[in-house]
Design an enzyme around this catalytic site. Structure first.
Site, PDB file in Angstrom:
ATOM      1  N   ARG A 128      12.613 -32.894  52.028  1.00  0.00           N
ATOM      2  CA  ARG A 128      12.260 -31.722  52.828  1.00  0.00           C
ATOM      3  C   ARG A 128      10.854 -31.255  52.467  1.00  0.00           C
ATOM      4  O   ARG A 128      10.428 -31.287  51.320  1.00  0.00           O
ATOM      5  CB  ARG A 128      13.285 -30.609  52.570  1.00  0.00           C
ATOM      6  N   LYS A 193      20.107 -30.398  42.003  1.00  0.00           N
ATOM      7  CA  LYS A 193      20.101 -31.197  43.225  1.00  0.00           C
ATOM      8  C   LYS A 193      20.631 -32.603  42.957  1.00  0.00           C
ATOM      9  O   LYS A 193      20.116 -33.330  42.100  1.00  0.00           O
ATOM     10  CB  LYS A 193      18.698 -31.264  43.830  1.00  0.00           C
ATOM     11  N   ARG A 329      17.313 -17.642  42.841  1.00  0.00           N
ATOM     12  CA  ARG A 329      16.963 -16.890  41.627  1.00  0.00           C
ATOM     13  C   ARG A 329      17.945 -17.299  40.536  1.00  0.00           C
ATOM     14  O   ARG A 329      19.138 -17.031  40.640  1.00  0.00           O
ATOM     15  CB  ARG A 329      17.033 -15.385  41.851  1.00  0.00           C
TER      16      ARG A 329
END
Length: 338
Positions: A128, A193, A329
């Site tokens: 992305r 991820k 966050r």
């Protein structure tokens, strides 16, 4: 590098993939070349592909770790009959700039819906925002699938969410607990991820249209290989340990699930998978920042709307966004892109 040299390199890697010790004479005889040519091809392959090659004096060569190379027949035989019927072809490449780019080019040339391309590595894989996707040879999953729809691109806005659910369910069935989805197309495990989807759409405004769904999934990444990754990451080897599925079995499961999701989206759109996506959404209720072009919009994640838009509770009230990138966050404070 010439075609003959590439073919020789690829043939050598197929012979060495078992991790066993192979003599120079054996390899030279199998390829019909000199032992000096074998030595040169092996060292070039190790340098080009980042493979760890061990030479044992007077005994031969071996890879530090066996490789399970992708095999079209193995993957096809693992598919259900309906999944095989959905496919229009399955191509496996040793190396390619991008599986997405290859299928977008094939689509422009008239390739049929259901074509799949996988690669052992990508030279120009994209994530992305145009980020490079770290691509070690023979370890991860780099998979793209072409699908055609009668309608226009505007009707495909929620497709990345449907594909994310399909992949997450495959991983959960493989034993990955705590699998999560981050809007719009990232797969996370405990805030790190694990993989991502990249959808590229083209077509006429009123149809027809086509989409190429690209999946990059971290199956095994070394620390050195992952040094360029600019966000918290994880791989399936760390998550599953000895239960790590083979690449061909895993790829077949992903092909099965993605082809079913793409077909189902054409019939029912996003609505049938909304409950599943919301169940995989680990970030609802968290403070986030949405990065959209030069804008930075902060708020609290309020899940997704029925059309797949991200909902944020902001100082201006509840707002819906159809594009952008979410930054999380962390518990320790400060913003982190994840």
């Amino acid at each position: 590098m010439g075609t003959d040299t590439l073919d020789r390199r690829d043939a050598l890697l197929r012979l060495l993939a078992d991790g066993g010790l192979h003599s120079g004479a054996e390899l030279a005889a199998a390829l019909g070349v000199s032992r000096a040519a074998v030595w040169k091809a092996l060292h070039r392959a190790a340098d080009d592909l980042g493979l760890e090659l061990t030479a044992v004096r007077r005994k031969g060569y071996r890879l530090a770790r066996p490789l399970e190379l992708l095999d079209a027949d193995s993957m096809t035989s693992a598919l259900s009959a309906p999944a095989r019927q959905r496919l229009a072809g399955l191509e496996v490449l040793f190396s390619v700039d991008s599986t997405n780019t290859r299928l977008m080019q094939a689509a422009a040339a008239g390739a049929a819906s259901g074509r799949v391309c996988l690669a052992e590595r990508q030279l120009a894989g994209r994530g992305r925002g145009g980020r490079d996707w770290v691509s070690p040879f023979g370890e991860n999953i780099y998979l793209s699938m072409l699908w055609r729809y009668p309608g226009g691109p505007a009707g495909l806005g929620g497709l990345s969410l449907a594909c994310g659910v399909a992949v997450a369910e495959v991983l959960r069935q493989a034993g990955v607990a705590d699998i999560a989805l981050k809007w719009p197309n990232d797969l996370h495990w405990r805030r790190r991820k694990l993989g991502g989807l990249l959808l590229e759409v083209a077509g006429e405004s009123h149809g027809p249209s086509h989409v190429v769904v690209g999946l990059g999934l971290n199956r095994r990444l070394g620390e050195q290989q992952a040094a360029a990754i600019d966000q918290p990451w994880v791989d399936l080897a760390a998550v599953l340990g000895d239960a790590l599925p083979g690449r061909n079995r895993l790829a077949a499961g992903l092909i099965e699930a993605l082809s079913a999701a793409l077909a189902a989206y054409g019939d029912g759109g996003l609505a049938p998978v909304l409950p599943a996506w919301r169940a995989f959404d680990a970030y609802q209720g968290e403070p986030v920042a949405l990065l959209m072009g030069g804008q930075r919009i902060t708020g609290t994640c309020a899940g997704i709307a029925d059309d797949g838009a991200l909902l944020l509770k902001t100082a201006d009230g509840l707002r819906a966004f159809h594009a952008g990138e979410v930054s999380l966050r962390p518990l320790a404070g400060g913003w982190v892109r994840a």
